[in-house]
Design a protein around this motif. Structure first.
Motif, PDB file in Angstrom:
ATOM      1  N   THR A 297      -8.034   3.086  -1.105  1.00  0.00           N
ATOM      2  CA  THR A 297      -8.159   1.694  -0.685  1.00  0.00           C
ATOM      3  C   THR A 297      -6.849   1.236  -0.043  1.00  0.00           C
ATOM      4  O   THR A 297      -5.761   1.529  -0.553  1.00  0.00           O
TER       5      THR A 297
ATOM      6  N   ASP B  95     -13.757  -5.443  -0.762  1.00  0.00           N
ATOM      7  CA  ASP B  95     -13.577  -6.704  -1.496  1.00  0.00           C
ATOM      8  C   ASP B  95     -12.722  -7.641  -0.661  1.00  0.00           C
ATOM      9  O   ASP B  95     -11.927  -7.198   0.155  1.00  0.00           O
TER      10      ASP B  95
ATOM     11  N   LYS C 168      -4.979  -2.317   1.504  1.00  0.00           N
ATOM     12  CA  LYS C 168      -5.108  -3.770   1.568  1.00  0.00           C
ATOM     13  C   LYS C 168      -4.532  -4.292   2.872  1.00  0.00           C
ATOM     14  O   LYS C 168      -3.531  -3.786   3.354  1.00  0.00           O
TER      15      LYS C 168
ATOM     16  N   ASN D 184       0.870  -1.181   0.000  1.00  0.00           N
ATOM     17  CA  ASN D 184       0.000   0.000   0.000  1.00  0.00           C
ATOM     18  C   ASN D 184       0.898   1.219   0.000  1.00  0.00           C
ATOM     19  O   ASN D 184       1.851   1.289   0.786  1.00  0.00           O
TER      20      ASN D 184
ATOM     21  N   PRO E  66       0.734  -5.273   3.038  1.00  0.00           N
ATOM     22  CA  PRO E  66      -0.607  -5.626   3.541  1.00  0.00           C
ATOM     23  C   PRO E  66      -0.568  -6.536   4.768  1.00  0.00           C
ATOM     24  O   PRO E  66      -1.436  -6.414   5.637  1.00  0.00           O
TER      25      PRO E  66
ATOM     26  N   TYR F 231      -8.003  -8.337   2.389  1.00  0.00           N
ATOM     27  CA  TYR F 231      -9.152  -7.443   2.520  1.00  0.00           C
ATOM     28  C   TYR F 231      -8.832  -6.124   1.851  1.00  0.00           C
ATOM     29  O   TYR F 231      -7.796  -5.523   2.139  1.00  0.00           O
ATOM     30  N   HIS F 232      -9.667  -5.697   0.933  1.00  0.00           N
ATOM     31  CA  HIS F 232      -9.526  -4.384   0.328  1.00  0.00           C
ATOM     32  C   HIS F 232     -10.477  -3.463   1.084  1.00  0.00           C
ATOM     33  O   HIS F 232     -11.691  -3.641   1.006  1.00  0.00           O
TER      34      HIS F 232
ATOM     35  N   ARG G  23     -12.002   0.201   1.896  1.00  0.00           N
ATOM     36  CA  ARG G  23     -12.200   1.526   1.319  1.00  0.00           C
ATOM     37  C   ARG G  23     -12.331   2.545   2.439  1.00  0.00           C
ATOM     38  O   ARG G  23     -13.166   2.407   3.323  1.00  0.00           O
TER      39      ARG G  23
END
Lengths: 316, 383
Positions: free
Chosen positions: B347, B328, B349, B259, B304, B338-339, B341
């Motif tokens: 976003t 998502d 992760k 990220n 992540p 896990y994404h 928001r």
């Protein structure tokens, strides 16, 4: 043709139709071979077993199917092998065959020596030039073969272009006698048959993977050695194909020895022509043709057997 | 392959930290141009003896060109390539002490496996008895004894790869160059071969240079990795350093998943860095980094798996904590990604190890979640 659509369910007869189509595709070339090769061959074979006659056509027996099967059977009884015996007994024919094979062998070798570097250069040329180079090899075919051979007379004769040029350059003092010698025949053959040698060689060399040469160099192999250890063995299928493509027609070549060769040039094609047109001895000339065919077919069959065995041994 | 002799301890090997260590392969300001295209741009690099060195980068980054310069298939347009102190300029490939394993394997199709392996030895005019012994040794090494008389086209992809390896090792080269050696193998076979190659390299004590675009391959095998882009080296470091301390966003992004949050450095001292990440709508507290000054634009990069995800906000002081919504979920079996928001639309992760055999995970789509991380979990990058 009842080919029908591809989905068998919709067309009950589709499967049989497709099989019929496959047979037809196979049948056309074989039918072609039957009509234009096998039938004429049997006619020639039949004439070679006949006897010369002062008649029209100039041999007996003549089959007339209209006179019924008995006429044919009676004709077959008259068949003779005299013409073949004659070929062996007269040293002229044996010498002509041997000389033809020798000239063909030397020509094939010369073609390989001349053609290989050309094919190699073409395969190594930048990709965007290659199509044009192939075109240039094929280009002579756009002019009649006969005219091109006649052109060589103009080049090779005593007062021809070649001698004029050499005299002008001071390389020679007296014009060379090239026309009507075997040298002229070799020049003509190498010139005329070059594309048949170059194209299969090019095809074999062109698909060779260049990284193989890098791998050879990486393992300590200088370029010249790499050629003999990697490139040449891998181009062997092309070498063999090219040699067969030129050796076979050159053996029976008539036009080139007739136009460029002299009295010393003994080739079976010329002998055949003389028997047929000068002597009007159809049976003997047919026998000459049949023997020539056998001489050429035997090595091809042997070679193909060899190849098939090799492929089988390699488990392919 | 000789794993037992090595034991569980991996040797401590770090000649690059030793200023007295002698360079084995050295690129000195090397530039390579193909017409208008600059494949290698003023690159300097030192590789040490017995090192397993990986050149990693996307296709067209110049990694293969670099390797081909060692093999002698390309000459530098400027600069020098030295091997063991000797300038390689003008030495043709067939006189260089390196051997290469080609990406396409480049096995000689008209020769048996044996003859392929013996090719280099015959070129070196080794006595026949010795050649036979060496070929035998190589065949055993790559477990291809029963296939000695086969031709390359009668072998499977994995077997061909082994023949190529045996052929390139047969001359016991000072340097073995591996050009995407495992590219054509399926995943299982590739993983197996990766470990075999590292074992082999340590047992034989050779210097290996591998070119690959597969970061996992480079991470598994190499002592050091050079990450390349557009003919330049972005970073040279050990796999762990490359992963944990990437030098730039390019490296961070190329190796593994990450990220990246853009922001402005609010404060930087020897203890910590505070960054305002407007895109994520949060303030990030991170470990100190060199050459980061207050006021400049920087990027906070965090892997992540170092981001924790929870349904309730953490009880401690709310540093490095941001709320969001599960957008998502990528379920990979061993881990779930896990994404999340954020309120700003960005976003982040978060990877969670699946310790238990639950089919229904506690966190699911559209859940309101909190992401958090410790100050030393990410790095601040300035380029």
């Amino acid at each position: 043709m009842s080919g029908g659509p591809d989905n068998g369910a919709a067309a009950p007869g589709g499967r049989a139709g497709r099989r019929g189509a496959r047979w037809l595709v196979l049948a056309i070339p074989y039918l072609w071979l039957l009509v234009f090769f096998l039938v004429p061959f049997f006619i020639v074979l039949k004439i070679s077993l006949s006897m010369t006659a002062l008649a029209m056509p100039p041999y007996v027996p003549v089959f007339d199917l209209a006179k019924g099967i008995d006429n044919v059977v009676a004709g077959i009884r008259q068949f003779t092998t005299d013409n073949y015996v004659w070929l062996i007994e007269d040293a002229l024919y044996v010498r002509a065959y041997l000389s033809s094979l020798w000239i063909a062998a030397v020509s094939t070798f010369l073609l390989l020596v001349v053609g290989y570097p050309i094919a190699y250069g073409m395969a190594r040329a930048p990709r965007r030039w290659q199509a044009m180079l192939v075109m240039m090899v094929i280009l002579p075919f756009w002019t009649s073969f006969l005219i091109r051979v006649y052109a060589w007379i103009g080049i090779l004769k005593k007062e021809g272009l070649l001698n004029q040029m050499l005299l002008a350059l001071g390389v020679i003092d007296d014009p060379l006698t090239i026309l009507n010698t075997n040298t002229a025949v070799y020049i003509g053959i190498v010139y005329s048959y070059l594309p048949f040698m170059v194209l299969p060689l090019y095809a074999a060399l062109e698909r060779m993977d260049d990284t193989l040469l890098e791998a050879a160099a990486d393992l300590g192999c200088p370029p010249v050695q790499a050629f003999w250890k990697i490139t040449f063995p891998l181009s062997m299928p092309g070498v063999i194909a090219g040699c067969f493509l030129v050796f076979i027609p050159v053996t029976g070549e008539f036009v080139i020895p007739d136009l460029l060769g002299g009295s010393e040039t003994l080739m079976i094609g010329k002998t055949l022509w003389a028997e047929f047109f000068a002597n009007r001895d159809w049976p003997v000339s047919s026998a000459v043709a049949v023997v020539l065919l056998v001489i050429l077919v035997v090595p091809i069959v042997l070679f193909q057997n060899q190849e098939a065995k090799r492929a089988e041994r390699e488990g392919r | 392959m000789a794993t037992k002799a090595l034991g569980p301890m991996r040797r401590k090997f770090a000649p690059w930290d030793d200023p007295a260590a002698r360079p084995f392969i050295e690129f000195r300001n090397v530039t390579k141009r193909f017409g208008d295209f600059t494949a290698i741009d003023n690159l300097s690099l030192i590789i040490y003896e017995r090192e397993f060195f990986a050149l990693l980068g996307p296709s067209g980054c110049g990694k293969t060109t670099l390797m081909r310069m060692v093999a002698g298939f390309e000459e530098p347009s400027a600069g020098q390539v030295l091997l063991d102190g000797q300038d390689l300029a003008g030495i043709p490939p067939y006189r260089r002490p390196s051997n290469m394993m080609f990406q396409s394997y480049a096995l000689f199709p008209h020769m048996s496996v044996e003859a392929n392996i013996a090719f280099g030895l015959r070129q070196a005019r080794m006595p026949k008895g010795e050649i036979d012994a060496r070929v035998e040794e190589m065949l055993n090494l790559v477990k291809l004894k029963p296939f000695a008389r086969r031709r390359p086209d009668q072998l499977s992809g994995g077997q061909r790869q082994r023949v190529a390896l045996a052929r390139s090792l047969a001359k016991k080269p000072k340097v073995l160059l591996l050009d995407e050696p495992l590219g054509a193998l399926d995943k299982k076979l590739r993983e197996e071969t990766q470990f075999e190659l590292t074992d082999l390299q340590q047992t034989l004590g050779l210097t290996f240079i591998i070119v690959t675009h597969d970061q996992e391959e480079a991470m598994t095998m190499a002592d050091r990795i050079a990450v390349m882009d557009h003919g330049r080296i972005e970073q040279i470091a050990t796999p762990a350093e490359i992963y944990e301390q990437p030098a730039s966003r390019y490296v961070a992004d190329f190796i593994g998943d990450i990220n990246i949050l853009e922001g402005r450095v609010a404060a930087a001292d020897s203890a910590s860095i505070r960054m305002e990440c407007g895109g994520a709508g949060t303030t990030v507290l991170a470990a100190p980094a060199n050459s980061v000054a207050a006021g400049q634009t920087a990027w906070f990069a965090i892997r992540p798996e170092k981001v924790s995800i929870a349904l309730a906000p953490p009880t401690e002081a709310a540093v490095n904590c941001v709320g969001g919504e599960v957008w998502d979920i990528g379920y990979l079996g061993d881990v779930s990604i896990y994404h999340v928001r954020l309120a700003t639309g960005a976003t982040i992760k978060s990877t969670v190890s699946n310790h238990t055999r639950m089919i229904e995970r506690p966190i699911t789509w559209d859940d309101k979640v909190w992401l958090s991380w410790t100050p030393d979990a990410g790095v601040v990058l300035t380029r």
